[in-house]
Design a protein around this motif. Structure first.
Motif, PDB file in Angstrom:
ATOM      1  N   GLU A  27       0.736  -1.086   0.080  1.00  0.00           N
ATOM      2  CA  GLU A  27       0.179   0.052   0.072  1.00  0.00           C
ATOM      3  C   GLU A  27       0.976   0.988  -0.047  1.00  0.00           C
ATOM      4  O   GLU A  27       0.546   2.203  -0.674  1.00  0.00           O
ATOM      5  N   TYR A  28       2.158   1.323   0.724  1.00  0.00           N
ATOM      6  CA  TYR A  28       2.670   2.407   0.901  1.00  0.00           C
ATOM      7  C   TYR A  28       3.490   2.544  -0.554  1.00  0.00           C
ATOM      8  O   TYR A  28       3.770   3.891  -0.997  1.00  0.00           O
ATOM      9  N   GLY A  29       3.972   1.486  -1.169  1.00  0.00           N
ATOM     10  CA  GLY A  29       4.517   1.348  -2.522  1.00  0.00           C
ATOM     11  C   GLY A  29       3.413   2.137  -3.463  1.00  0.00           C
ATOM     12  O   GLY A  29       3.827   2.844  -4.421  1.00  0.00           O
ATOM     13  N   MET A  31       1.017   4.149  -2.926  1.00  0.00           N
ATOM     14  CA  MET A  31       0.987   5.648  -2.742  1.00  0.00           C
ATOM     15  C   MET A  31       2.318   6.475  -3.040  1.00  0.00           C
ATOM     16  O   MET A  31       1.936   7.666  -3.669  1.00  0.00           O
ATOM     17  N   VAL A  32       3.212   5.961  -2.861  1.00  0.00           N
ATOM     18  CA  VAL A  32       4.430   6.639  -3.310  1.00  0.00           C
ATOM     19  C   VAL A  32       4.407   6.809  -4.872  1.00  0.00           C
ATOM     20  O   VAL A  32       4.859   7.860  -5.459  1.00  0.00           O
ATOM     21  N   ALA A  33       4.003   5.599  -5.663  1.00  0.00           N
ATOM     22  CA  ALA A  33       3.801   5.927  -7.154  1.00  0.00           C
ATOM     23  C   ALA A  33       2.884   6.843  -7.463  1.00  0.00           C
ATOM     24  O   ALA A  33       3.026   7.695  -8.430  1.00  0.00           O
ATOM     25  N   ILE A  35       1.879   9.574  -5.830  1.00  0.00           N
ATOM     26  CA  ILE A  35       2.334  10.793  -5.643  1.00  0.00           C
ATOM     27  C   ILE A  35       3.236  11.178  -6.789  1.00  0.00           C
ATOM     28  O   ILE A  35       3.279  12.356  -7.059  1.00  0.00           O
ATOM     29  N   ALA A  36       4.355  10.401  -6.909  1.00  0.00           N
ATOM     30  CA  ALA A  36       5.390  10.599  -8.127  1.00  0.00           C
ATOM     31  C   ALA A  36       4.769  10.986  -9.365  1.00  0.00           C
ATOM     32  O   ALA A  36       4.934  11.703 -10.091  1.00  0.00           O
TER      33      ALA A  36
END
Length: 73
Positions: A27-29, A31-33, A35-36
């Protein structure tokens, strides 16, 4: 019999907690993608107008009419 039940319960709870940690990392991965992607889209949309604004400021500061990029005012 109680010992067997306790061992099985501990094993299952340990497995479930490990899977939740893996799911959280995924899930964090994601979210980071996302945001990028938002940052890249924002930079592409705003980049042109920012470049024009800075060129205008450079023309005002440099009264000769030439900018660092070779453009004239």
């Amino acid at each position: 019999m109680l010992g067997l039940y306790m061992n099985a319960r501990n094993f299952v709870s340990t497995r479930l907690s490990r899977e939740e940690k893996g799911a959280t990392a995924v899930e964090y991965g994601i979210m980071v993608a996302l945001i990028a992607v938002v940052i890249i889209v924002a930079v592409n949309l705003i980049g042109g107008s920012l470049s024009d604004a800075f060129d205008g400021v450079a023309c005002e500061l440099d009264k000769t009419g030439a900018t660092a990029a070779g453009k004239t005012c």
